[in-house]
Design an enzyme around this catalytic site. Structure first.
Site, PDB file in Angstrom:
ATOM      1  N   SER A  39       0.829  -1.209   0.000  1.00 24.33           N
ATOM      2  CA  SER A  39       0.000   0.000   0.000  1.00 24.33           C
ATOM      3  C   SER A  39       0.857   1.249   0.000  1.00 24.33           C
ATOM      4  O   SER A  39       1.940   1.270   0.583  1.00 24.33           O
ATOM      5  CB  SER A  39      -0.890   0.011   1.260  1.00 24.33           C
ATOM      6  OG  SER A  39      -1.538   1.254   1.404  1.00 24.33           O
ATOM      7  N   LYS A  63       2.307  -3.406   6.511  1.00 20.68           N
ATOM      8  CA  LYS A  63       2.730  -3.513   5.104  1.00 20.68           C
ATOM      9  C   LYS A  63       4.231  -3.238   4.993  1.00 20.68           C
ATOM     10  O   LYS A  63       4.963  -3.948   4.307  1.00 20.68           O
ATOM     11  CB  LYS A  63       1.947  -2.523   4.238  1.00 20.68           C
ATOM     12  CG  LYS A  63       0.450  -2.758   4.198  1.00 20.68           C
ATOM     13  CD  LYS A  63       0.092  -4.112   3.566  1.00 20.68           C
ATOM     14  CE  LYS A  63      -1.403  -4.253   3.357  1.00 20.68           C
ATOM     15  NZ  LYS A  63      -1.766  -5.557   2.774  1.00 20.68           N
ATOM     16  N   TYR A  67      -1.655  -0.235  10.520  1.00 23.14           N
ATOM     17  CA  TYR A  67      -1.969  -0.943   9.256  1.00 23.14           C
ATOM     18  C   TYR A  67      -0.822  -0.763   8.265  1.00 23.14           C
ATOM     19  O   TYR A  67      -0.283  -1.726   7.741  1.00 23.14           O
ATOM     20  CB  TYR A  67      -3.286  -0.426   8.652  1.00 23.14           C
ATOM     21  CG  TYR A  67      -3.399  -0.773   7.196  1.00 23.14           C
ATOM     22  CD1 TYR A  67      -3.147   0.185   6.207  1.00 23.14           C
ATOM     23  CD2 TYR A  67      -3.699  -2.067   6.788  1.00 23.14           C
ATOM     24  CE1 TYR A  67      -3.204  -0.134   4.859  1.00 23.14           C
ATOM     25  CE2 TYR A  67      -3.754  -2.401   5.443  1.00 23.14           C
ATOM     26  CZ  TYR A  67      -3.504  -1.429   4.486  1.00 23.14           C
ATOM     27  OH  TYR A  67      -3.554  -1.751   3.148  1.00 23.14           O
TER      28      TYR A  67
HETATM   29  C1  WQD Z   1      -9.312   9.774   0.744  1.00 23.74           C
HETATM   30  C2  WQD Z   1      -9.470  11.282   0.954  1.00 23.74           C
HETATM   31  C3  WQD Z   1      -9.734  11.884   3.246  1.00 23.74           C
HETATM   32  C4  WQD Z   1     -13.613   9.848   3.702  1.00 23.74           C
HETATM   33  C5  WQD Z   1      -6.851   4.714   2.726  1.00 23.74           C
HETATM   34  C6  WQD Z   1      -5.804   3.874   3.373  1.00 23.74           C
HETATM   35  C7  WQD Z   1      -4.911   3.272   2.335  1.00 23.74           C
HETATM   36  C8  WQD Z   1      -5.718   2.532   1.324  1.00 23.74           C
HETATM   37  C9  WQD Z   1      -6.762   3.443   0.715  1.00 23.74           C
HETATM   38  C10 WQD Z   1      -5.589   0.238   1.984  1.00 23.74           C
HETATM   39  C11 WQD Z   1      -8.690  11.800   2.145  1.00 23.74           C
HETATM   40  C12 WQD Z   1     -11.000  12.199   2.462  1.00 23.74           C
HETATM   41  C13 WQD Z   1     -12.412  10.340   3.212  1.00 23.74           C
HETATM   42  C14 WQD Z   1     -14.644  10.752   4.059  1.00 23.74           C
HETATM   43  C15 WQD Z   1     -13.244  12.590   3.379  1.00 23.74           C
HETATM   44  N1  WQD Z   1      -6.297   1.388   1.912  1.00 23.74           N
HETATM   45  N2  WQD Z   1     -12.240  11.677   3.053  1.00 23.74           N
HETATM   46  N3  WQD Z   1     -14.422  12.088   3.879  1.00 23.74           N
HETATM   47  O1  WQD Z   1      -7.038   7.668   3.596  1.00 23.74           O
HETATM   48  O2  WQD Z   1      -6.200   8.114   1.211  1.00 23.74           O
HETATM   49  O3  WQD Z   1      -6.247   5.796   2.076  1.00 23.74           O
HETATM   50  O4  WQD Z   1      -7.560   3.943   1.788  1.00 23.74           O
HETATM   51  O5  WQD Z   1      -4.541  -0.024   1.487  1.00 23.74           O
HETATM   52  O6  WQD Z   1      -4.020   2.407   2.999  1.00 23.74           O
HETATM   53  O7  WQD Z   1      -5.010   4.746   4.173  1.00 23.74           O
HETATM   54  O8  WQD Z   1      -8.387   6.934   1.576  1.00 23.74           O
HETATM   55  O9  WQD Z   1     -10.730   7.145   0.957  1.00 23.74           O
HETATM   56  O10 WQD Z   1     -10.121   7.155   3.431  1.00 23.74           O
HETATM   57  O11 WQD Z   1      -9.576   9.134   2.002  1.00 23.74           O
HETATM   58  O12 WQD Z   1     -13.074  13.824   3.241  1.00 23.74           O
HETATM   59  O13 WQD Z   1     -15.755  10.365   4.510  1.00 23.74           O
HETATM   60  O14 WQD Z   1     -10.831  11.561   1.222  1.00 23.74           O
HETATM   61  O15 WQD Z   1      -9.442  12.928   4.169  1.00 23.74           O
HETATM   62  O16 WQD Z   1      -8.235  13.106   1.819  1.00 23.74           O
HETATM   63  P1  WQD Z   1      -6.928   7.244   2.170  1.00 23.74           P
HETATM   64  P2  WQD Z   1      -9.781   7.547   2.034  1.00 23.74           P
END
Ligand code: WQD
Length: 332
Positions: A126, A154, A150
């Site tokens: 990841s 990885k 998490y």
């Molecule tokens: C994306 C953007 C949030 C939800 C995670 C894991 C990563 C991988 C992918 C496993 C960010 C914003 C999110 C919400 C928001 N998973 N957001 N409101 O955090 O980049 O990555 O998922 O491998 O390891 O860390 O993905 O989709 O949670 O967030 O504003 O309800 O959307 O702040 O900028 P992230 P995400």
């Protein structure tokens, strides 16, 4: 000649799409899954779409004897290891369960492979291993520094498999660092179906689009980004899983261990993704800006040059395609 590939965690969102891509590329698929974060039905759909059967074993990848039996019974020639707990926030609350499950399932799978003399291994890693990157777009040579349990699982597994590959030249091992997988197969028949409240942005937007929630909470609009909201590299799930096929098929030409980013190479902000879903669905997606989420970073986008040049793989689907396909998968 096709491989017979064991996909651990293969009943999940990424796993079931991986099974589909492997079959379409002429490989046979065996799945081991404990259904802690998935349902068996997705693989029945994959078999129906492809017309090919999939051997599915319910069980835990921490069970060395079970994994070895699955490898031997099915004459498996390669493994794609996806079985893992994967919610960042949950990992902060339950670090012991994350370290134990993710590290043990990977090491048990590798031990079973060594017993059965299966040496080709593709690891689902990841972009979280980069932590808060010091350079963006991020190349594989960027500094590593996971900032949550998490991501640290990885990072630690990447060290384990790098050292394992260095210890015995029969091993051929690749880590694939996923950026943000989104969307669904164009049939709409397999999709991301998070259990409970979604952790990730796209499934959250989809729940608003389908009326399950009234608005998207935007975690901060004061980031150092063009519109103030978080920027990520949203890669269509089919591009992501086709990257696994390319990495698997390249292993015969690879010496030892290597690592590749799988991302589009372009960033999309939260507000841009919301707008793209509105464009794809014709709906209005209400949102409310709230405080930043603990542990979040401003931007995380891939430099996918190495996978493009070495694996001959590149993304072919756009973020708009992913929004269309995500919405399509909510209609069935
Ligand atoms: C994306 C953007 C949030 C939800 C995670 C894991 C990563 C991988 C992918 C496993 C960010 C914003 C999110 C919400 C928001 N998973 N957001 N409101 O955090 O980049 O990555 O998922 O491998 O390891 O860390 O993905 O989709 O949670 O967030 O504003 O309800 O959307 O702040 O900028 P992230 P995400």
């Amino acid at each position: 000649m096709g491989e017979t590939v064991l996909v651990t965690g293969g009943a999940g969102y990424i796993g079931s799409h991986t099974a589909l891509a492997l079959i379409k590329a002429g490989h046979q698929v065996v799945v081991l899954d404990n259904y802690v974060n998935s349902k068996p039905g997705a693989l029945d759909v994959v078999s129906d779409i492809t017309g090919e059967s999939i051997v599915v074993v319910e069980g835990d990848a921490t069970d060395v004897d079970l994994v070895e039996k699955v490898l031997r019974d099915n004459n498996v020639t390669a493994v794609i290891h996806m079985a893992a707990l994967k919610a960042v926030g949950e990992s902060v609350d339950m670090p012991l369960e994350y370290y134990r499950n993710n590290l043990e399932s990977c090491m048990a799978t590798l031990e079973a492979m060594r017993n059965a003399e299966v040496w080709k291994f593709v690891f689902s890693s990841s972009a979280t291993v980069y932590g808060d990157p010091d350079v963006c777009p991020i190349p594989e040579t960027a500094s590593i520094g996971a900032t949550n349990p998490y991501g640290m699982t990885k990072e630690m597994i990447e060290v384990i498999i790098r050292d394992l590959a260095a210890s015995d030249d029969r091993w051929k091992i690749t880590s694939l660092r996923y950026f943000n997988p989104v969307g669904a197969h164009e049939s709409g028949r397999i999709s991301e179906a998070p259990v409970g409240r979604p952790n990730n942005l796209m499934p959250m937007i989809m729940e608003v689009a389908t009326g399950k929630r009234d608005k998207v909470m935007v975690f901060g609009d004061d980031w150092p980004t063009p519109d103030g909201t978080g920027v990520r590299d949203y890669i269509h799930i089919m591009d992501l899983v086709e990257g696994h096929v390319s990495a698997l098929e390249y292993l015969d030409d690879q010496d030892g261990y290597d690592v590749y980013n799988l991302g589009q190479g372009r960033g999309t902000s939260v507000l841009e993704l919301i707008a793209a879903v509105e464009e794809a669905t014709g709906l209005t997606i209400p949102y409310e800006v709230t405080d930043r989420r603990a542990g979040d970073i401003a931007e995380c986008t891939a430099d996918p040059t190495k996978a493009n040049e070495v694996l001959g793989w590149k993304t072919t689907r756009t973020t708009a395609d992913a929004c269309r396909d995500a919405w399509n998968s909510q209609q069935l």
